[in-house]
Scaffold this motif. Structure first.
Motif, PDB file in Angstrom:
ATOM      1  N   LYS A 148       0.868  -1.173   0.000  1.00  0.00           N
ATOM      2  CA  LYS A 148       0.000   0.000   0.000  1.00  0.00           C
ATOM      3  C   LYS A 148       0.906   1.224   0.000  1.00  0.00           C
ATOM      4  N   GLN A 165      -3.465   0.666  -3.632  1.00  0.00           N
ATOM      5  CA  GLN A 165      -3.399  -0.671  -3.039  1.00  0.00           C
ATOM      6  C   GLN A 165      -2.881  -1.592  -4.121  1.00  0.00           C
ATOM      7  N   CYS A 215      -5.669   5.788   5.504  1.00  0.00           N
ATOM      8  CA  CYS A 215      -4.594   4.948   6.048  1.00  0.00           C
ATOM      9  C   CYS A 215      -4.608   4.785   7.557  1.00  0.00           C
TER      10      CYS A 215
END
Length: 318
Positions: A148, A165, A215
């Protein structure tokens, strides 16, 4: 035995390429890249890069329009680029304009003038398309599988923060806090570089919300930085810190570079570090923006792949 004509033809077909060019009309400069695209592989070979220091953002962020003087400089730049395209056998050119052009009240006049005098059609793109093209360039350069990542593109008028991603872009957002805009904001308020945190503090809420949303429960493995300022910071790692490689920076290294740069006046950055004048004045705002975003995302490392919007434009023409 000599190869058959069919075999020769098939072998030549493997190396067929198209020469195309991409133009990025930013807030701090107008850049063009010419590349040969080999479609069968596919891969691209960069032939030449050009840069014209046309700071459209100075006009737009202070007066709301691109001034007649800047229109003339931009016109001459595009006429030169069009001639270069013809001389080097470019078969297709895509030109896009970003933050300053998006906001210019005389945007149509600018686009029409360039098309009329150079034959080059300008697309004014939004922040989402800008983020998508930069992401395309990055995933062609780096292996993003099973990771990521957070892409940070520092421009003169805006900053694009994109989350990925693996190779898939999952979110992107553009923030009106580019380096030229920050400088003009400081000048307007009679503030200096030492007051940078005041300006950046006005955007930190929206920026933090975007980062937190993408995140908080799934942190990023690393950040990726694009744009001329990031490439310059990579070079300054070697120049100021005597460290290598220049393809990544840790947060600690970035912080040390900022401290060193802030101890130098713009004139000294030009004379001692050999920075261009239009890089020397924006490099600290750029570095502090990257530092702020990395701290918000709690990531310690940023990769610098030396690709950007122009590379994404080239790939988009395949």
């Amino acid at each position: 035995m000599l190869p058959s004509l069919y075999t020769v033809a098939k072998e030549r077909e493997l190396y067929v390429s198209r020469r195309i060019s991409a133009i990025d009309i930013g807030s701090n400069a107008i850049r063009m890249m010419i590349a040969d695209i080999h479609e069968q592989a596919p891969y691209l070979h960069i032939v030449k890069k050009y840069r014209a220091a046309v700071r459209l953002g100075h006009d737009v962020f202070t007066q709301g329009v691109i001034t007649p003087a800047s229109l003339e400089i931009a016109k001459a730049t595009f006429q030169r680029y069009a001639l270069t395209n013809r001389e080097l056998g470019v078969t297709k050119c895509r030109a896009v304009a970003t933050s300053a052009s998006r906001e210019a009240k005389n945007q149509k006049e600018f686009v029409d003038l360039i098309y009329k005098t150079s034959g080059i059609k300008i697309e004014v793109i939004d922040g989402t398309e800008e983020g998508r093209l930069i992401h395309l360039a990055v995933r062609k350069e780096l292996d993003l599988d099973n990771k990521k990542s957070m892409l940070i593109d520092i421009g003169g008028g805006s900053v694009e923060v994109t989350f990925s991603q693996g190779p898939k872009m999952i979110a992107t957002k553009s923030f009106p806090m580019g380096t030229v805009r920050i400088l003009e904001n400081l000048a307007k308020r009679n503030l200096t570089e030492n007051h940078m945190n005041i300006i950046m503090g006005e955007f930190i809420g929206a920026l933090g919300e975007h980062i937190y949303k993408n995140c908080d429960h799934d942190p990023v493995d690393f950040a990726i930085g694009t744009g001329g300022n990031l490439e310059c910071l990579g070079q300054l790692k070697g120049e100021l810190l005597k460290k290598s490689p220049q393809t990544f920076l840790t947060l600690a290294e970035l912080t040390e570079i900022i401290d060193r740069l802030r101890s130098l006046k713009v004139k000294d950055r030009i004379e001692k570090l050999h920075l261009r004048p239009d890089r020397a004045d924006v490099i600290v705002p750029a570095a502090m923006l990257v530092q702020t975003i990395m701290r918000q995302a709690e990531t310690e490392k940023i990769l610098i792949p030396n690709v950007g919007l122009r590379d994404g434009l080239i790939w988009s023409m395949l």
